[in-house]
Scaffold this motif. Sequence first.
Motif, PDB file in Angstrom:
ATOM      1  N   TYR A  58       0.854  -1.195   0.000  1.00  0.00           N
ATOM      2  CA  TYR A  58       0.000   0.000   0.000  1.00  0.00           C
ATOM      3  C   TYR A  58       0.885   1.239   0.000  1.00  0.00           C
ATOM      4  O   TYR A  58       1.988   1.238   0.557  1.00  0.00           O
ATOM      5  CB  TYR A  58      -0.883   0.039   1.246  1.00  0.00           C
ATOM      6  N   GLY A  59       0.374   2.323  -0.582  1.00  0.00           N
ATOM      7  CA  GLY A  59       1.129   3.573  -0.611  1.00  0.00           C
ATOM      8  C   GLY A  59       1.249   4.194   0.772  1.00  0.00           C
ATOM      9  O   GLY A  59       0.297   4.198   1.552  1.00  0.00           O
ATOM     10  N   TYR A  60       2.424   4.725   1.063  1.00  0.00           N
ATOM     11  CA  TYR A  60       2.660   5.434   2.323  1.00  0.00           C
ATOM     12  C   TYR A  60       2.485   6.939   2.080  1.00  0.00           C
ATOM     13  O   TYR A  60       2.544   7.409   0.947  1.00  0.00           O
ATOM     14  CB  TYR A  60       4.070   5.153   2.837  1.00  0.00           C
ATOM     15  N   GLY A  61       2.277   7.705   3.151  1.00  0.00           N
ATOM     16  CA  GLY A  61       2.130   9.144   3.020  1.00  0.00           C
ATOM     17  C   GLY A  61       0.807   9.605   3.592  1.00  0.00           C
ATOM     18  O   GLY A  61       0.311   9.066   4.584  1.00  0.00           O
ATOM     19  N   LEU A  62       0.181  10.603   2.950  1.00  0.00           N
ATOM     20  CA  LEU A  62      -1.080  11.147   3.454  1.00  0.00           C
ATOM     21  C   LEU A  62      -2.218  10.144   3.342  1.00  0.00           C
ATOM     22  O   LEU A  62      -3.191  10.204   4.087  1.00  0.00           O
ATOM     23  CB  LEU A  62      -1.434  12.435   2.704  1.00  0.00           C
ATOM     24  N   PRO A  98       8.044  -2.240   4.540  1.00  0.00           N
ATOM     25  CA  PRO A  98       7.318  -1.042   4.091  1.00  0.00           C
ATOM     26  C   PRO A  98       7.683  -0.654   2.662  1.00  0.00           C
ATOM     27  O   PRO A  98       8.169   0.441   2.395  1.00  0.00           O
ATOM     28  CB  PRO A  98       7.782   0.019   5.090  1.00  0.00           C
ATOM     29  N   VAL A  99       7.409  -1.541   1.717  1.00  0.00           N
ATOM     30  CA  VAL A  99       7.878  -1.339   0.349  1.00  0.00           C
ATOM     31  C   VAL A  99       7.056  -0.294  -0.388  1.00  0.00           C
ATOM     32  O   VAL A  99       7.534   0.313  -1.336  1.00  0.00           O
ATOM     33  CB  VAL A  99       7.892  -2.685  -0.415  1.00  0.00           C
ATOM     34  N   SER A 100       5.808  -0.044   0.034  1.00  0.00           N
ATOM     35  CA  SER A 100       4.912   0.905  -0.618  1.00  0.00           C
ATOM     36  C   SER A 100       4.593   0.435  -2.037  1.00  0.00           C
ATOM     37  O   SER A 100       4.807  -0.717  -2.384  1.00  0.00           O
ATOM     38  CB  SER A 100       5.518   2.310  -0.598  1.00  0.00           C
ATOM     39  N   GLY A 101       4.060   1.321  -2.879  1.00  0.00           N
ATOM     40  CA  GLY A 101       3.695   0.948  -4.241  1.00  0.00           C
ATOM     41  C   GLY A 101       4.807   1.278  -5.228  1.00  0.00           C
ATOM     42  O   GLY A 101       5.723   2.042  -4.940  1.00  0.00           O
ATOM     43  N   GLY A 153      -2.132  -4.713  -0.351  1.00  0.00           N
ATOM     44  CA  GLY A 153      -2.091  -3.702  -1.398  1.00  0.00           C
ATOM     45  C   GLY A 153      -3.430  -3.607  -2.089  1.00  0.00           C
ATOM     46  O   GLY A 153      -4.372  -4.334  -1.754  1.00  0.00           O
ATOM     47  N   THR A 154      -3.535  -2.709  -3.056  1.00  0.00           N
ATOM     48  CA  THR A 154      -4.753  -2.696  -3.866  1.00  0.00           C
ATOM     49  C   THR A 154      -4.743  -3.944  -4.745  1.00  0.00           C
ATOM     50  O   THR A 154      -3.681  -4.367  -5.215  1.00  0.00           O
ATOM     51  CB  THR A 154      -4.828  -1.448  -4.748  1.00  0.00           C
ATOM     52  N   PRO A 155      -5.897  -4.566  -4.973  1.00  0.00           N
ATOM     53  CA  PRO A 155      -5.905  -5.800  -5.767  1.00  0.00           C
ATOM     54  C   PRO A 155      -5.361  -5.595  -7.177  1.00  0.00           C
ATOM     55  O   PRO A 155      -4.702  -6.476  -7.724  1.00  0.00           O
ATOM     56  CB  PRO A 155      -7.381  -6.205  -5.781  1.00  0.00           C
ATOM     57  N   THR A 156      -5.623  -4.420  -7.757  1.00  0.00           N
ATOM     58  CA  THR A 156      -5.151  -4.207  -9.125  1.00  0.00           C
ATOM     59  C   THR A 156      -3.631  -4.055  -9.184  1.00  0.00           C
ATOM     60  O   THR A 156      -3.005  -4.481 -10.148  1.00  0.00           O
ATOM     61  CB  THR A 156      -5.820  -2.971  -9.749  1.00  0.00           C
ATOM     62  N   TYR A 157      -3.030  -3.464  -8.135  1.00  0.00           N
ATOM     63  CA  TYR A 157      -1.569  -3.361  -8.166  1.00  0.00           C
ATOM     64  C   TYR A 157      -0.922  -4.724  -7.913  1.00  0.00           C
ATOM     65  O   TYR A 157       0.081  -5.072  -8.553  1.00  0.00           O
ATOM     66  CB  TYR A 157      -1.032  -2.347  -7.155  1.00  0.00           C
ATOM     67  N   VAL A 158      -1.473  -5.505  -7.013  1.00  0.00           N
ATOM     68  CA  VAL A 158      -0.930  -6.852  -6.794  1.00  0.00           C
ATOM     69  C   VAL A 158      -1.099  -7.682  -8.065  1.00  0.00           C
ATOM     70  O   VAL A 158      -0.238  -8.504  -8.405  1.00  0.00           O
ATOM     71  CB  VAL A 158      -1.597  -7.521  -5.581  1.00  0.00           C
ATOM     72  N   GLY A 166      -1.451   2.306  -7.528  1.00  0.00           N
ATOM     73  CA  GLY A 166      -2.376   2.347  -6.400  1.00  0.00           C
ATOM     74  C   GLY A 166      -3.749   1.913  -6.844  1.00  0.00           C
ATOM     75  O   GLY A 166      -3.919   0.841  -7.410  1.00  0.00           O
ATOM     76  N   LYS A 167      -4.739   2.781  -6.628  1.00  0.00           N
ATOM     77  CA  LYS A 167      -6.094   2.458  -7.044  1.00  0.00           C
ATOM     78  C   LYS A 167      -6.191   2.484  -8.566  1.00  0.00           C
ATOM     79  O   LYS A 167      -5.679   3.378  -9.223  1.00  0.00           O
ATOM     80  CB  LYS A 167      -7.086   3.467  -6.450  1.00  0.00           C
ATOM     81  N   ALA A 168      -6.879   1.495  -9.111  1.00  0.00           N
ATOM     82  CA  ALA A 168      -7.038   1.431 -10.560  1.00  0.00           C
ATOM     83  C   ALA A 168      -7.986   2.524 -11.036  1.00  0.00           C
ATOM     84  O   ALA A 168      -8.975   2.845 -10.376  1.00  0.00           O
ATOM     85  CB  ALA A 168      -7.571   0.069 -10.970  1.00  0.00           C
ATOM     86  N   ILE A 169      -7.669   3.118 -12.171  1.00  0.00           N
ATOM     87  CA  ILE A 169      -8.548   4.104 -12.796  1.00  0.00           C
ATOM     88  C   ILE A 169      -9.369   3.371 -13.851  1.00  0.00           C
ATOM     89  O   ILE A 169      -8.900   3.108 -14.963  1.00  0.00           O
ATOM     90  CB  ILE A 169      -7.741   5.253 -13.418  1.00  0.00           C
TER      91      ILE A 169
END
Length: 437
Positions: free
Chosen positions: A127-131, A151-154, A174-179, A421-424
């Motif tokens: 998952y993305g880190y940050g805000l 903590p690998v992030s995206g 993570g988001t399913p689409t990124y995995v 991250g999240k799929a568009i």
Amino acid sequence: METLAPDAKEELQLNRIKDTIQNVYENVSFYRKKFNENNITPDDIQSLTDVQKLPFTVKKDLRANYPFGLFARPINQIRRMHASSGTSGKPTVVGFSENDLNVWAEIVARAIRACGGEPGGVLHNAYGYGLFTGGLGIHYGSERLGMATVPVSGGNTERQITLIEDFKPTVITGTPTYVLNIVDKMEKMGKDPRKTSLKYGIFGAEAWSEELRNNLEERLDIKAMDIYGLSEVMGPGVAIECKEAQDGLHIADDHFYVEVINPETLKPVPEGEEGELVFTSLTKEALPIIRYRTGDVASITREPCKCGRTSIRMSRVKGRIDDMLIIRGVNVFPSEIESVLLSIEELAPHYKLIISQDGALEKLLLKVEMDEQMYEVIGQNLEDVKVKHLSEKISRKLKSSCLVTINTQIEPPGMIPRTEGKAIRIVREKKTSSVAN
């Protein structure tokens, strides 16, 4: 707490709701004004059904009170802040006290444990880190559970694969689409995703279909669970599927009170019926939230789960109200379209729905990606008769399952853009398009 008897749970919820209402009435001018306008005081809340007397909170309320107008604690008691991207206006800002962070970590630790995570194991957090709350929310919950957390992030997908091979995690998040992108990359590199150390996946931050779950489980040889949360309510961990049943998400209902309403009448719907999820926080100090309309469509059930947990369960989110498409009078969620596409073996699990405006009419074009094996069979010739038959097959299935007709364009493998991250999935074009409906 996860196996608390229903009567004891309701008593706990009521006591915590009373404390929360008192907190916002005394410390948040926005809520005090709203309560006074509706002739409500904290003393009026004497039962769980009395919660329906309280006014709703919506996202625009958070934006209107940017940045700290809904905080119930002074800034010197805030230990962390998260915020939305603000791409559609002012961002929504959420704050956490020290106790809020401890509670959040505990809730997420419970969630990861429900999905198969164990103390002493390794969790790969994509998952993305940050805000965004996803990365840090999972991170501290994993550490609270006692897992070694990566903590690998995206992004940097090849490096992700190296770390999975070398660190040997049992859980990936993570988001399913990124995995899914990680799996695709593994296969392109000649690696077998089924031979990793991974056993469990915890995926969320976007609506995803049962067909995508099956795809990920088969290709990674894991159990894939859905996690639910949103920053305004807390972040990841509000609800989680258990590995034993994978049948509805257990809401952390000792910390969140859930309702399901008809988004038009704003009245509660019967248990088991789909509607808009509404959450009231029960233990948050810094940013308590009252009857927050999430925009997410789901249902709830109190039926026992075979895992033994007694918490209320919510169905997997069907979609967001503002993402629902109305195609020639038929309501369709993107997740329903995804279910159809992923049931067609000649297609890859990547697609994009392009919406353009032609006067008063919306025109739609569905771009789908061909499976690589299919592409090789036709000799990379998209004019092949097999492609025509495939297009007709897609149209038939969409018409049968979703009751809609959408013009479809079949693309070669790799042509649909990937995200970290999240799929568009939905693109709204501003200019008039020549796409035929």
